[in-house]
Write an enzyme that holds these catalytic residues in place. Structure first.
Site, PDB file in Angstrom:
ATOM      1  N   HIS A  88       0.872  -1.158   0.002  1.00 39.40           N
ATOM      2  CA  HIS A  88      -0.029  -0.114  -0.035  1.00 39.40           C
ATOM      3  C   HIS A  88       0.828   1.327   0.019  1.00 39.40           C
ATOM      4  O   HIS A  88       0.463   2.123  -0.647  1.00 39.40           O
ATOM      5  CB  HIS A  88      -0.977  -0.217   1.131  1.00 39.40           C
ATOM      6  CG  HIS A  88      -2.290  -0.574   0.981  1.00 39.40           C
ATOM      7  ND1 HIS A  88      -3.528  -0.036   0.769  1.00 39.40           N
ATOM      8  CD2 HIS A  88      -2.547  -2.199   1.015  1.00 39.40           C
ATOM      9  CE1 HIS A  88      -4.401  -0.980   0.812  1.00 39.40           C
ATOM     10  NE2 HIS A  88      -3.792  -2.275   0.479  1.00 39.40           N
ATOM     11  N   ASP A  89       2.006   1.094   0.516  1.00 41.23           N
ATOM     12  CA  ASP A  89       3.071   2.285   0.652  1.00 41.23           C
ATOM     13  C   ASP A  89       3.464   2.684  -0.692  1.00 41.23           C
ATOM     14  O   ASP A  89       3.414   3.712  -1.330  1.00 41.23           O
ATOM     15  CB  ASP A  89       4.217   2.282   1.585  1.00 41.23           C
ATOM     16  CG  ASP A  89       5.023   3.455   1.545  1.00 41.23           C
ATOM     17  OD1 ASP A  89       4.671   4.406   1.471  1.00 41.23           O
ATOM     18  OD2 ASP A  89       6.311   3.000   1.504  1.00 41.23           O
ATOM     19  N   GLU A 107      -3.200   9.142   3.683  1.00 39.62           N
ATOM     20  CA  GLU A 107      -3.410   7.957   3.148  1.00 39.62           C
ATOM     21  C   GLU A 107      -4.049   6.845   4.191  1.00 39.62           C
ATOM     22  O   GLU A 107      -4.694   6.024   3.968  1.00 39.62           O
ATOM     23  CB  GLU A 107      -2.186   7.351   2.568  1.00 39.62           C
ATOM     24  CG  GLU A 107      -1.707   8.014   1.056  1.00 39.62           C
ATOM     25  CD  GLU A 107      -0.275   7.588   0.810  1.00 39.62           C
ATOM     26  OE1 GLU A 107       0.054   6.342   0.950  1.00 39.62           O
ATOM     27  OE2 GLU A 107       0.507   8.287   0.169  1.00 39.62           O
ATOM     28  N   ASP A 267       3.411 -21.045   0.941  1.00 34.85           N
ATOM     29  CA  ASP A 267       3.448 -21.799  -0.323  1.00 34.85           C
ATOM     30  C   ASP A 267       2.601 -21.591  -1.245  1.00 34.85           C
ATOM     31  O   ASP A 267       2.059 -20.579  -1.722  1.00 34.85           O
ATOM     32  CB  ASP A 267       2.904 -23.234   0.356  1.00 34.85           C
ATOM     33  CG  ASP A 267       1.714 -23.253   0.959  1.00 34.85           C
ATOM     34  OD1 ASP A 267       0.871 -22.487   0.473  1.00 34.85           O
ATOM     35  OD2 ASP A 267       1.484 -24.080   1.650  1.00 34.85           O
TER      36      ASP A 267
END
Length: 345
Positions: A88-89, A107, A267
């Protein structure tokens, strides 16, 4: 020894990509293979360095790792949370720590950011680094390395993180609302990733982070009751899976595992789940039904080493998006929640 390890890693990466190319189905267009090549780093990203803190803060990576380990040992769900926080950054204004700024209309205050977690981990790391190496290690570098260490501690692969990012001074809530929320189609996702400098293979590989973590029910609730405004569930959902999700989703903010089979293991089950129509988000399940992404899903489902290798490579590319590295760009925040106070002239 470190050079030899890096050389071995590069050799493995080359062999896996060679294997990837020769393993493509005969009907796969050559254009699809070409689109997976790694884009050259931007001039700003080329200024990043693996030994950036070797003199100014030699134990920076050690401090970050030990702190992330301590937090995840207490709460495993922080592993996927830190990976998501990093995405998100980088997805808004690039990897500049802008998601960490905590004030009205930043934000972090956006609805799309409501379920983001891991801020306390970054604050704890930053506080320790400020004690050991004041005004030296950026919040954006901390978050990038923390996402890598969280991946390792969840059972995922290791990759070298280049350092030298500076922290941005701007954070706007409206921009955060544009980050994909789980209901977009494949074309929208491909275009979004391309705007970040990432390709289709990066999209599929990074989506594999959903092998761990949870999603809020409101991000996929229309699949359960009103798919495409038909007032019916998504026909792809098999009755047992549909009924399970309905039981788990009493409220929009309830959380459900993104991987229905091995939710705490990093995985390839995420990819095999898509083949079995057990993808939770529309953005996940759509990857198996679109010809631009389905071959990559099938390959990663059957070749765990390929997934690990490509996930590492794609995370490095993600961490290079829009970085601030030049003298007149950004700053080294003393507190990740706020820009530094202006100096009086």
């Amino acid at each position: 020894m470190r050079f030899m390890a890096m050389a071995s890693s590069f050799a493995l990466f080359f062999l896996l990509h060679l294997h990837f190319i020769v393993s493509l189905p005969a009907t796969q267009p050559v254009l699809t293979v070409a689109s997976t090549s790694r884009a050259p780093p931007s001039s700003a990203a080329s200024l990043l360095s693996h030994n950036f803190y070797h003199r100014t803060c030699p134990d920076a990576e050690g401090i970050i790792h030990r702190k992330v380990l301590a937090w995840i040992n207490k709460d495993f769900t922080l592993a996927p949370a830190l990976i998501r926080l990093h995405f998100h950054d980088c997805a808004v204004r690039g990897c500049d720590g802008s998601i960490l700024l905590n004030y009205r209309r930043s934000e972090r205050s956006a609805f799309a950011s409501k379920t983001l977690r891991g801020f306390s981990v970054i604050d704890d790391i930053k506080a320790e680094l400020e004690r050991k190496c004041p005004k030296t290690v950026s919040c954006s570098d901390i978050l990038t390395a923390a996402a890598r260490d969280a991946t390792i501690l969840a059972g995922g692969p290791f990759w070298e993180v280049p350092f030298g990012r500076k922290d941005g001074k701007i954070s706007i809530a409206a921009e955060a609302e544009k980050v994909p929320q789980g209901h977009e189609n494949v074309t929208t996702m491909i275009n979004y990733f391309q705007n970040l400098g990432l390709d289709v293979l990066d999209l599929v590989a990074l989506s594999g982070a959903h092998t761990i973590g949870r999603a809020a029910c409101h991000t996929f609730q229309d699949r359960l009751y009103n798919f495409n405004r038909t007032r019916k569930p998504d026909p792809i959902l098999k009755p047992p899976f549909l009924n399970l999700l309905r039981k788990q989703c009493k409220k929009g903010m309830d959380l459900v595992h993104l991987d229905a089979t091995t939710p705490k293991m990093f995985d390839t089950a995420y990819f095999t789940n898509l083949e079995k129509k057990l993808g939770l988000l529309m953005t996940d399940q759509a990857l198996i039904s679109d010809e631009r992404t389905s071959s990559f899903v099938n390959l990663m489902a059957n070749q765990p080493f390929l997934f690990d290798s490509q996930f590492s490579a794609s995370m490095v590319k993600l961490g290079n998006v829009g970085v601030l590295t030049r003298k007149n760009e950004g700053e080294i925040r003393v507190n990740c929640n706020f820009v530094n106070p202006r100096r009086r002239k």
